[in-house]
Design an enzyme around this catalytic site. Structure first.
Site, mmCIF file in Angstrom:
data_model
loop_
_atom_site.group_PDB
_atom_site.id
_atom_site.type_symbol
_atom_site.label_atom_id
_atom_site.label_comp_id
_atom_site.label_asym_id
_atom_site.label_seq_id
_atom_site.Cartn_x
_atom_site.Cartn_y
_atom_site.Cartn_z
ATOM 1 C CB ALA A 284 -0.880 0.007 1.230
ATOM 2 C CG ASP A 285 1.620 5.719 -1.784
ATOM 3 O OD1 ASP A 285 2.626 5.851 -1.068
ATOM 4 O OD2 ASP A 285 1.405 6.456 -2.767
ATOM 5 C CB CYS A 286 3.572 5.867 2.907
ATOM 6 S SG CYS A 286 4.953 4.992 2.137
ATOM 7 C CB ALA A 288 -2.722 3.800 0.895
#
Ligand SMILES: *[C@@H]1O[C@H](CO)[C@@H](O)[C@H](O)[C@H]1NC(C)=O
Ligand SMILES: *[C@@H]1O[C@H](CO)[C@@H](O)[C@H](O)[C@H]1NC(C)=O
Ligand SMILES: *[C@@H]1O[C@H](CO)[C@@H](O)[C@H](O)[C@H]1NC(C)=O
Ligand SMILES: *[C@@H]1O[C@H](CO)[C@@H](O)[C@H](O)[C@H]1NC(C)=O
Ligand SMILES: *[C@@H]1O[C@H](CO)[C@@H](O)[C@H](O)[C@H]1NC(C)=O
Ligand SMILES: *[C@@H]1O[C@H](CO)[C@@H](O)[C@H](O)[C@H]1NC(C)=O
Ligand SMILES: *[C@@H]1O[C@H](CO)[C@@H](O)[C@H](O)[C@H]1NC(C)=O
Length: 765
Positions: A284-286, A288
């Site tokens: 996951a993006d940070c 997210a």
């Protein structure tokens, strides 16, 4: 923590290695475990070690920062390293304060590398980056997993992160990323990964913060057709063809479902359609995962967000400050939303990639463990960083002043970029061994250079104007270095609201014109600003775009200005007129023109661009000639049986055209041969034209020729129907080489349309 670790490195290297130490499979606690048995498959090996983790240890592996497990001889590990255009400062990467590992080669930003339209160059650059990251890893300074590259097409000129991408064209990005991943991972799916790359951000992510709308809560409403034709092709190329080991899901929602909770995206499409197998993982993006409940309000509790992300196919959750996933999975586990098997599955994927990185292999059998500081920033990599910058530079305007006559000796170097150093790296950068500013480039090229800052990138102080004007008056020539930059206007987390040149810089240019000296503008920044005023102004003799050119930027630019090198880069984006920002909101994801949208990218824009996608001038002239032109007609039925037999019909060759490029001028030069198609085939509305093939030819001498082989695949000719399925449509296709088009030719594709791919339908569209 940082200082502490370095002290250990200097005085006791073995204990520092605790940060990234390799497990000891000869004498350590795992020596008899299957994870150390190289005869077993990577997944079996991963399963063997993961089965030993307690539930807490398992959950802790789902954070980017993994604590050590001394019982098993496993050191800490950080999954979050960055290397967008060189080893980059990030949570998983540190640079030593001096000496070995205190710097790494800093290449141009992808937007400039993209402008080179040179796939072989992209692979060379990526190969150096993976070598340098390995050297850093071997000495405990970096991880083996890199959250790079950013391959969202640069659709809207306002986007703060466009500089990180190779441009706006999905076909071009697809070719770029194929070579990039090849170079980073050490081949197309090699048995041993050199490093693991992560294609981001899946998907339809190209908004930071615009008019109060933030990426963390934005719902991107995307038609299936645009998804298939525009937003996804780079990811398909990265995943299916380049076989990347990791993918990052994005902050935004797609049609109401956050990407990291989106099982259509992460399962049906990614794993089902593109064959992203269980050797590979999704990050996951940070934060997210946290955003799923906090900002998207898609679930009502954090533990539900963590559970839904895990179940959808998110395997590790990057976290800026420890939030989400590893924090919330314990509660999800307690409430039986997830099982140990769910967690093991995610962690096995992560560890399978670690096995393939040779993490559990002995140094003697591991091909990359011998790489060390002597492989970092050597003369050949410095030369490559320089060549990459030269190849990318785009000559936008030239009234003949360039290359500069030797009569110019004294130059006034003015503007907010005139003495740029770190600025030239753009974002996601590391520490460069040196940074050659435009000023230094001028001095090194033998000019008597008078530097005046003149004005900042933005703002309205005119304090520096008079000194700048005095410098101009005393010089033979004015070189104005300006544009936008990362820190002031163009950055992650912030979109632009205007695409005009900053007014203060235009005002300064007007002042400088009064000196009556020739003016060359060096324009920097990744996103374009409207050059109309400079383009039509006869007192501005030339405009050269240098993007973010990296460590040798000043040298590369002066090589071009002086004619030591010839420009051949092409704009990888459309340069729109300033009013574009009033014609379509950033939040409008549709590509096709409509009442509230003038159309996006060169494919669909109905207005007149200031400079077109593919624009780029030369110091010489070329004449083009078909060596092998298209046939007058092709029959779709001739392709049907190979389409039926192939698993990837879009990659089948339609035809290979050949164009002879003859240099009719006096200067040796590269030439980028770009082949576009348009015509009446396929659904309406129809794009203006589409890039279907390109090739960069090198060093064509005066009165010499070179031949471009332009492969056209079925996939590049195909178009998507409203369900996203790709078809080879019958009709008349017009082909043209270059911008503006030359060698215009047409052919007809006859017969019934044939479907070449099936697009998995998104239930929430
Ligand atoms: C898991 O990580 C948390 C936070 O870093 C730490 O407090 C805890 O001790 C870790 N648990 C295990 C079993 O490693
Ligand atoms: C990080 O932590 C700070 C303070 O604890 C908090 O205010 C902030 O919202 C957190 N950031 C994210 C992205 O969660
Ligand atoms: C999980 O449940 C156990 C037993 O009821 C409890 O001690 C623990 O605090 C819970 N942990 C979480 C994160 O909810
Ligand atoms: C720096 O790296 C070089 C090349 O690998 C090596 O010979 C040298 O010993 C290193 N210096 C230190 C202080 O570790
Ligand atoms: C140019 O920038 C460098 C690095 O920031 C600085 O050391 C130098 O003094 C500057 N030169 C001038 C003439 O201001
Ligand atoms: C200069 O800019 C500042 C901040 O943007 C603004 O408050 C001020 O009014 C401007 N002054 C002039 C003279 O334009
Ligand atoms: C183009 O196609 C030919 C034969 O179909 C192949 O040998 C060549 O490698 C291809 N070139 C590129 C750049 O894909």
């Amino acid at each position: 923590m940082f200082i502490f670790a370095l002290v250990h490195l200097l005085f006791a290297p073995t204990s520092y290695a605790a940060l990234y130490g390799f497990p000891d499979c000869t004498n350590g606690p795992l020596k008899n475990n299957i994870v150390c048995d190289t005869a077993k498959s990577p997944r079996e090996r991963a399963q063997a070690v993961v089965s030993l983790f307690t539930i807490d240890e398992l959950i802790n592996r789902t954070a980017n920062e993994n604590p050590e497990i001394p019982r098993l001889g496993l050191s800490g590990y950080n999954w979050w390293s960055e290397a967008l255009h060189g080893v980059a400062t990030s949570p998983g990467v540190t640079f030593a304060p001096s000496g070995n590992f205190s710097f790494a080669t800093s290449f141009p930003q992808p937007i400039l590398l993209g402008a080179a339209f040179d796939d072989a160059l992209v692979k060379e650059v990526a190969t150096v980056i993976s070598t340098e990251t390995r050297a850093f890893n071997n000495f405990g300074f970096a991880g083996l997993d890199y959250f790079t590259p950013n391959i969202n097409p640069f659709k809207d000129p306002r986007w703060g992160r466009g500089q990180e991408t190779p441009g706006e064209d999905p076909f071009h990005i697809s070719q770029y990323v194929l070579q990039l991943i090849n170079g980073l991972q050490g081949g197309i799916d090699p048995p041993q990964f050199k490093i693991v790359a992560s294609c981001k951000h899946l998907a339809a992510y190209d908004l930071e913060l615009w008019q109060g709308i933030a990426r963390f809560s934005f719902d991107a409403i995307v038609t299936t057709q645009d998804m298939s034709e525009f937003y996804l092709p780079p990811f398909q190329s990265c995943v299916r063809d380049a076989k990347v080991a990791s993918v990052m899901c994005s902050y935004n929602e797609i049609n109401g479902v956050p990407s990291c909770a989106n099982s259509w995206l992460l399962q049906d499409l990614l794993r089902g359609e593109w064959g992203f197998d269980d050797n590979r993982w999704v990050t996951a993006d940070c934060d997210a995962v946290d955003n799923i409940w906090r900002t998207h309000h898609f679930t009502s509790t954090p533990e539900e967000a963590a559970a839904i992300a895990l179940k959808a196919g998110t395997d590790v959750g990057c976290a800026r400050n420890g939030t989400a996933f590893a924090r919330d999975l314990p509660a999800a586990f307690n409430q039986s939303m997830i099982t140990r098997a769910d967690l093991e599955e995610a962690v096995v994927k992560l560890y399978t990639s670690l096995v393939r990185l040779g993490y559990f292999d002995s140094p003697e059998t591991q091909p990359f463990r011998q790489i060390d500081w002597s492989d970092v920033n050597v003369p050949s990599t410095q030369a490559l960083a320089h060549r990459a910058a030269v190849e990318g530079v785009v000559l936008l305007k030239n009234d003949g002043i360039l290359p500069l006559d030797r009569k110019f000796k004294r130059v006034a170097l003015v503007g907010p970029w005139a003495n740029a150093t770190v600025q030239m790296q753009g974002n996601y950068h590391g520490i460069a061994p040196f940074l050659i500013s435009p000023l230094q480039g001028a001095i090194d090229a033998g000019y008597e250079a008078i530097f005046e800052f003149g004005t900042a990138v933005t703002g309205n102080t005119t304090d520096g104007f008079s000194a700048a004007t005095a410098a101009a008056q005393s010089a033979d020539l004015v070189i104005f270095a300006g544009g936008i930059d990362e820190l002031s206007i163009e950055r992650e987390g912030q979109d632009r609201t205007e695409i005009t040149w900053p007014g203060n810089q235009l005002e300064l240019l007007t002042e400088l014109e009064r000196a009556g000296k020739p003016i060359v503008v060096l324009q920097f920044g990744g996103g374009q600003v409207d050059d109309s005023a400079l383009k039509s102004n006869r007192k501005i003799n030339a405009i050269v775009w240098g993007g973010y050119p990296g460590q040798s930027g000043g040298t590369a630019l002066f090589d071009i200005l002086t004619g030591k090198a010839a420009p051949a880069g092409r704009l990888p984006v459309t340069q729109y007129p300033a009013e574009y920002v009033n014609q379509v909101p950033m939040t409008d994801m549709s590509l096709r023109p409509s009442a509230n949208n003038p159309g996006r990218t060169y494919q669909w824009y109905t207005g007149t661009p200031v400079f077109d996608f593919g624009h780029g001038l030369h110091f010489t002239t070329f004449s083009l000639m078909w060596q092998k032109r298209p046939q007058a007609r092709y029959s779709i039925s001739d392709f049907v049986s190979s389409i039926r037999r192939s698993k990837t019909p879009d990659l089948l060759t339609f035809d290979t055209l050949e164009v002879v490029v003859h240099n009719t001028g006096k200067v040796k030069s590269d030439f980028v041969t770009m082949l576009f198609v348009s015509g009446n085939a396929g659904p309406v509305p129809r794009p203006n034209r589409r890039l279907v093939s390109y090739a960069r030819l090198h060093d064509i001498g005066p009165r010499s020729s070179a031949k471009a082989h332009l492969n056209i695949t079925l996939g590049s000719l195909a178009r998507a129907d409203s369900q996203g399925n790709m078809w080879l449509f019958n009709g008349v296709y017009k082909v043209a080489v270059d911008t503006p088009g030359q060698l215009v030719h047409q052919f007809e594709l006859v017969g019934s349309p044939v479907q070449i791919s099936h697009f998995p339908q998104n239930p929430s569209t």
